[in-house]
Design an enzyme around this catalytic site. Sequence first.
Site, PDB file in Angstrom:
ATOM      1  N   ARG A 107      -5.297  -2.016   9.384  1.00 18.49           N
ATOM      2  CA  ARG A 107      -5.235  -3.477   9.298  1.00 18.49           C
ATOM      3  C   ARG A 107      -5.414  -4.079  10.685  1.00 18.49           C
ATOM      4  NH1 ARG A 107      -0.283  -5.618   6.030  1.00 18.49           N
ATOM      5  NH2 ARG A 107      -1.485  -7.544   6.269  1.00 18.49           N
ATOM      6  N   ASP A 150       4.831  -4.629   6.035  1.00 18.60           N
ATOM      7  CA  ASP A 150       5.293  -5.963   6.415  1.00 18.60           C
ATOM      8  C   ASP A 150       5.341  -6.926   5.233  1.00 18.60           C
ATOM      9  OD1 ASP A 150       2.565  -6.103   6.183  1.00 18.60           O
ATOM     10  OD2 ASP A 150       2.214  -7.077   8.103  1.00 18.60           O
ATOM     11  N   GLY A 184       0.822  -1.204   0.000  1.00 20.99           N
ATOM     12  CA  GLY A 184       0.000   0.000   0.000  1.00 20.99           C
ATOM     13  C   GLY A 184       0.854   1.251   0.000  1.00 20.99           C
ATOM     14  N   ASP A 213       2.744  -0.398  11.876  1.00 17.57           N
ATOM     15  CA  ASP A 213       2.746  -1.739  12.468  1.00 17.57           C
ATOM     16  C   ASP A 213       4.035  -2.517  12.217  1.00 17.57           C
ATOM     17  OD1 ASP A 213       2.415  -2.092   9.759  1.00 17.57           O
ATOM     18  OD2 ASP A 213       0.773  -3.529   9.915  1.00 17.57           O
ATOM     19  N   ASP A 261      -0.027   2.260   8.610  1.00 20.77           N
ATOM     20  CA  ASP A 261      -0.517   1.446   9.731  1.00 20.77           C
ATOM     21  C   ASP A 261       0.362   1.519  10.977  1.00 20.77           C
ATOM     22  OD1 ASP A 261      -2.511   0.628   7.974  1.00 20.77           O
ATOM     23  OD2 ASP A 261      -1.401  -1.148   7.343  1.00 20.77           O
TER      24      ASP A 261
END
Length: 319
Positions: free
Chosen positions: A171, A103, A11, A129, A127
Site C-alpha cells: 500500500r 489500519d 486483507g 504499516d 504491509d
Amino acid sequence: MKRIGVLTSGGDAPGMNAAIRAVVRKAIYHDIEVIGVVGGYAGLISGNFKKLEVGSVGDIIHRGGTFLFSARCEEFKTKEGQQKGIEQLKKHNIDGLVVIGGDGSYMGAKALTEQGYPCVGVPGTIDNDIPGTEFTIGFDTALNTVIDAIDKIRDTATSHERTFIIEVMGRNAGDIALWAGLAGGAETILIPEEIYNLEEIITRLKKGSERGKKHSIIVVAEGVNSGVEIGRQIEENTDFDTRVSVLGHMQRGGSPTAADRVLASRLGAYAVELLVEGKGGRAVGIEKNNLVDYDIIEALGRKHTIDNNLYQLSKELSI
C-alpha cells in the site's frame, strides 16, 4: 470478563490463524468463553457468531489466511452500523473484543472504543504499516515470499541479460520493498517514503552495464508507481531489455513462517491478558522483542516510518 469475541478484518495475512488460536486458548486457560465473529465487521453487524473451543483452533497454526474469514464493510464505517455491532455484542453477552487486522480494522476498533466498548487491536497485515509495533503479523512471511520470487527472477534475468522490475505490495508503506530488496540484492529499491529520480535510476543501470553487469533487479513498492509504467520509462530512455513482474496477491498467501507464528501467538495471548486486566481501547505490538501496548486512538494518530538506516545501507551496497 466472562466471554470475549475475536474477529479478523481487512486483507488476510499469514499468521492470523495463529493469532486466533492464541486468543482462544489463552482465554479458555483463564476460564473465559470465546466467540468467533465470522466475516469481519460485516459478520459483527449480522450476528454471524460461533463459539470456539480448544479443538476449534486445532491444526490451524500453520495455515495462511483466516478461518474466520474477512470482508470489507462500508456499513460499519457509519455510526448506525457501529451501533448495530455493539447491540449484537451485548445481545450475546460478549464483554470484550479482539480485532486482528490492519489500519482499517483498527479504525473499527477505535470507533467501538470511542463508544465505550472494550477492544484490543492486534496488528495483522503484510504491509508492516501499523504504528507502535516494529513488526506486524504476516510481514515476515510475505517478505520471504518476495525474496523467493526475486531469487527465481534473478536466475532468468541473468540467463537473458535483462533488467527486471518487480512490483511488490505494501500500500503506502515501503517496508516489503525495502527489506526484500536489501535481502534480495536488488540494484535499486523504490519506496513511497523517498522520491525517486528516473535519471538517477538510468545512470545507475548504465554504470552497472559499463563495468560488465549483465542484468539488474529493481524492486518497486506499489505505493510509488506502477511497475509497468516504470519499466516503460526505462525502455524508452535506454536500450536495456526490460521485463516487469507484478507479484500481486501471492504475497498474502502461504504457510506463515516460524517468526510470524511466534509473533502471532505472543500478540494474541497478550491481547487477552489486557482484557482480563480490564484494559480496553488498547493495541498491542512488539518493540525490541518486548510486548507493548498503547492507546489505540492515539496510535492511529501516529505516522508510520521506515528504517532510514536500512534504506541508506541498501543504496551503499548496490553500487
